[in-house]
Design a protein around this motif. Structure first.
Motif, mmCIF file in Angstrom:
data_model
loop_
_atom_site.group_PDB
_atom_site.id
_atom_site.type_symbol
_atom_site.label_atom_id
_atom_site.label_comp_id
_atom_site.label_asym_id
_atom_site.label_seq_id
_atom_site.Cartn_x
_atom_site.Cartn_y
_atom_site.Cartn_z
ATOM 1 N N ALA A 1 11.420 6.321 69.763
ATOM 2 C CA ALA A 1 12.050 7.459 70.447
ATOM 3 C C ALA A 1 11.166 8.692 70.362
ATOM 4 O O ALA A 1 10.956 9.407 71.356
ATOM 5 N N ALA A 2 10.602 8.951 69.181
ATOM 6 C CA ALA A 2 9.728 10.111 69.006
ATOM 7 C C ALA A 2 8.473 9.986 69.862
ATOM 8 O O ALA A 2 8.017 10.969 70.469
ATOM 9 N N MET A 3 7.924 8.780 69.935
ATOM 10 C CA MET A 3 6.736 8.563 70.751
ATOM 11 C C MET A 3 7.052 8.746 72.235
ATOM 12 O O MET A 3 6.226 9.260 73.000
ATOM 13 N N THR A 4 8.245 8.317 72.633
ATOM 14 C CA THR A 4 8.654 8.448 74.038
ATOM 15 C C THR A 4 8.791 9.918 74.426
ATOM 16 O O THR A 4 8.354 10.337 75.500
ATOM 17 N N VAL A 5 9.388 10.698 73.544
ATOM 18 C CA VAL A 5 9.506 12.137 73.804
ATOM 19 C C VAL A 5 8.123 12.786 73.837
ATOM 20 O O VAL A 5 7.838 13.630 74.687
ATOM 21 N N ALA A 6 7.250 12.354 72.932
ATOM 22 C CA ALA A 6 5.886 12.892 72.918
ATOM 23 C C ALA A 6 5.142 12.561 74.212
ATOM 24 O O ALA A 6 4.274 13.324 74.653
ATOM 25 N N ALA A 7 5.518 11.428 74.846
ATOM 26 C CA ALA A 7 4.880 11.028 76.103
ATOM 27 C C ALA A 7 5.415 11.802 77.296
ATOM 28 O O ALA A 7 4.888 11.671 78.404
ATOM 29 N N GLY A 8 6.481 12.608 77.075
ATOM 30 C CA GLY A 8 6.988 13.446 78.162
ATOM 31 C C GLY A 8 8.454 13.298 78.486
ATOM 32 O O GLY A 8 8.977 14.017 79.341
ATOM 33 N N ALA A 9 9.163 12.348 77.831
ATOM 34 C CA ALA A 9 10.598 12.203 78.077
ATOM 35 C C ALA A 9 11.329 13.447 77.600
ATOM 36 O O ALA A 9 10.932 14.084 76.618
ATOM 37 N N ARG A 10 12.428 13.789 78.297
ATOM 38 C CA ARG A 10 13.212 14.958 77.918
ATOM 39 C C ARG A 10 14.047 14.699 76.666
ATOM 40 O O ARG A 10 14.414 15.628 75.956
ATOM 41 N N GLY A 11 14.401 13.428 76.414
ATOM 42 C CA GLY A 11 15.214 13.127 75.252
ATOM 43 C C GLY A 11 15.718 11.704 75.249
ATOM 44 O O GLY A 11 15.421 10.916 76.150
ATOM 45 N N VAL A 12 16.500 11.387 74.199
ATOM 46 C CA VAL A 12 17.086 10.059 74.019
ATOM 47 C C VAL A 12 18.554 10.237 73.679
ATOM 48 O O VAL A 12 18.903 11.021 72.793
ATOM 49 N N VAL A 13 19.433 9.529 74.388
ATOM 50 C CA VAL A 13 20.866 9.543 74.107
ATOM 51 C C VAL A 13 21.204 8.228 73.421
ATOM 52 O O VAL A 13 21.093 7.161 74.020
ATOM 53 N N ARG A 14 21.587 8.317 72.137
ATOM 54 C CA ARG A 14 21.863 7.106 71.368
ATOM 55 C C ARG A 14 23.252 6.584 71.697
ATOM 56 O O ARG A 14 24.171 7.334 71.958
ATOM 57 N N GLY A 15 23.379 5.250 71.631
ATOM 58 C CA GLY A 15 24.700 4.647 71.770
ATOM 59 C C GLY A 15 24.751 3.584 72.830
ATOM 60 O O GLY A 15 23.930 3.535 73.738
ATOM 61 N N GLY A 16 25.731 2.684 72.687
ATOM 62 C CA GLY A 16 26.016 1.737 73.746
ATOM 63 C C GLY A 16 25.385 0.380 73.614
ATOM 64 O O GLY A 16 25.830 -0.554 74.255
ATOM 65 N N GLY A 17 24.351 0.216 72.793
ATOM 66 C CA GLY A 17 23.695 -1.082 72.758
ATOM 67 C C GLY A 17 22.999 -1.362 74.073
ATOM 68 O O GLY A 17 22.703 -0.468 74.855
ATOM 69 N N GLU A 18 22.765 -2.643 74.357
ATOM 70 C CA GLU A 18 22.014 -2.990 75.560
ATOM 71 C C GLU A 18 22.885 -3.510 76.696
ATOM 72 O O GLU A 18 22.454 -3.593 77.822
ATOM 73 N N GLU A 19 24.124 -3.884 76.403
ATOM 74 C CA GLU A 19 24.974 -4.423 77.454
ATOM 75 C C GLU A 19 26.394 -3.903 77.272
ATOM 76 O O GLU A 19 26.757 -3.359 76.240
ATOM 77 N N GLY A 20 27.246 -4.097 78.294
ATOM 78 C CA GLY A 20 28.674 -3.880 78.143
ATOM 79 C C GLY A 20 29.141 -2.483 78.491
ATOM 80 O O GLY A 20 28.384 -1.587 78.847
ATOM 81 N N GLU A 21 30.461 -2.316 78.329
ATOM 82 C CA GLU A 21 31.127 -1.087 78.719
ATOM 83 C C GLU A 21 30.659 0.101 77.887
ATOM 84 O O GLU A 21 30.582 1.222 78.382
ATOM 85 N N ASP A 22 30.328 -0.120 76.601
ATOM 86 C CA ASP A 22 29.893 0.991 75.758
ATOM 87 C C ASP A 22 28.607 1.619 76.288
ATOM 88 O O ASP A 22 28.416 2.828 76.198
ATOM 89 N N LEU A 23 27.703 0.809 76.835
ATOM 90 C CA LEU A 23 26.486 1.360 77.422
ATOM 91 C C LEU A 23 26.829 2.206 78.639
ATOM 92 O O LEU A 23 26.251 3.278 78.844
ATOM 93 N N VAL A 24 27.766 1.747 79.458
ATOM 94 C CA VAL A 24 28.170 2.516 80.633
ATOM 95 C C VAL A 24 28.773 3.852 80.206
ATOM 96 O O VAL A 24 28.526 4.890 80.837
ATOM 97 N N VAL A 25 29.553 3.850 79.112
ATOM 98 C CA VAL A 25 30.099 5.103 78.587
ATOM 99 C C VAL A 25 28.972 6.044 78.195
ATOM 100 O O VAL A 25 28.991 7.237 78.513
ATOM 101 N N ALA A 26 27.970 5.517 77.490
ATOM 102 C CA ALA A 26 26.840 6.347 77.064
ATOM 103 C C ALA A 26 26.082 6.907 78.266
ATOM 104 O O ALA A 26 25.687 8.076 78.281
ATOM 105 N N LEU A 27 25.876 6.080 79.294
ATOM 106 C CA LEU A 27 25.192 6.540 80.506
ATOM 107 C C LEU A 27 26.023 7.593 81.227
ATOM 108 O O LEU A 27 25.483 8.591 81.715
#
Length: 204
Positions: A89-115
């Motif tokens: 995550a830190a490397m991604t932000v250093a590459a220019g990403a605005r940020g990281v929103v944690r949560g949701g895992g990779e599949e399912g309704e919880d990811l949709v909630v996080a998005l």
């Protein structure tokens, strides 16, 4: 027209995001894609303000994904959503990403909630992104203290089991509270409930 490009791995997730965007009055703003190739193709023809991406789609290299997006449109905001190693995550932000929103895992309704939560956090910063729609709530709707606790847990991308552990109650009890708060909010599912809560200022 401003554009938020939401990148997810499955058609089911894309459908839920599109439905959530419609309920939030953002149908003309939010677009979904399913592959990195689609991301690049869309950015070739459309000015994209924000790329909101499921970390699972950006694997195996979220850092390079970010660099590729910014090489096409340097002014685009890249935001990762999902479970990601803090070092990556830190490397991604250093590459220019605005940020990281944690949560949701990779599949399912919880990811949709996080998005959905990420869309609600991002869109107020985009001029004209959010429009009021008929029936939009602007304040609390009589939720109990326990229902508010459950709703906050949902807004953080937690599963029913995780919320239950936090509150020292069973998962079935959380499901009962969830059904009641859905009814009070007029929500069809978790993503819709979180969207209504953020939009109405019930959670921040």
């Amino acid at each position: 027209m401003k554009t938020v490009l939401v990148c997810v791995k499955t058609p089911e997730a894309a459908q839920r995001i599109t439905a959530s965007a419609t309920r939030m009055g953002m149908a003309q703003t939010v677009r979904t894609v399913l592959t990195t190739e689609e991301v690049h193709a869309r950015m070739t023809t459309t000015l994209v303000d924000v790329v909101l991406v499921d970390v699972g789609l950006a694997k195996p290299d979220p850092v390079q994904f970010t660099r590729n997006v910014l090489a096409r449109q340097p002014g685009t905001g890249v935001v990762m959503v999902g479970a990601i190693d803090p070092r990556v995550a830190a490397m991604t932000v250093a590459a220019g990403a605005r940020g990281v929103v944690r949560g949701g895992g990779e599949e399912g309704e919880d990811l949709v909630v996080a998005l959905t939560q990420a869309i609600m956090l991002i869109c107020p910063r985009i001029n004209g992104c959010v429009r009021r729609v008929p029936g939009q709530r602007s304040g609390p709707v009589g939720l109990t203290q326990r229902e508010m606790q459950v709703l906050r847990g949902m807004s953080e991308g937690k599963s029913n089991a995780e919320i239950g552990r936090d509150l020292f109650v069973s998962e079935d009890t959380i499901k009962t509270h969830a059904r009641r708060l859905f009814r009070k909010l007029g929500a069809r599912d978790r993503a819709h409930a979180v969207a209504e809560a953020f939009r109405g200022g019930i959670v921040t």
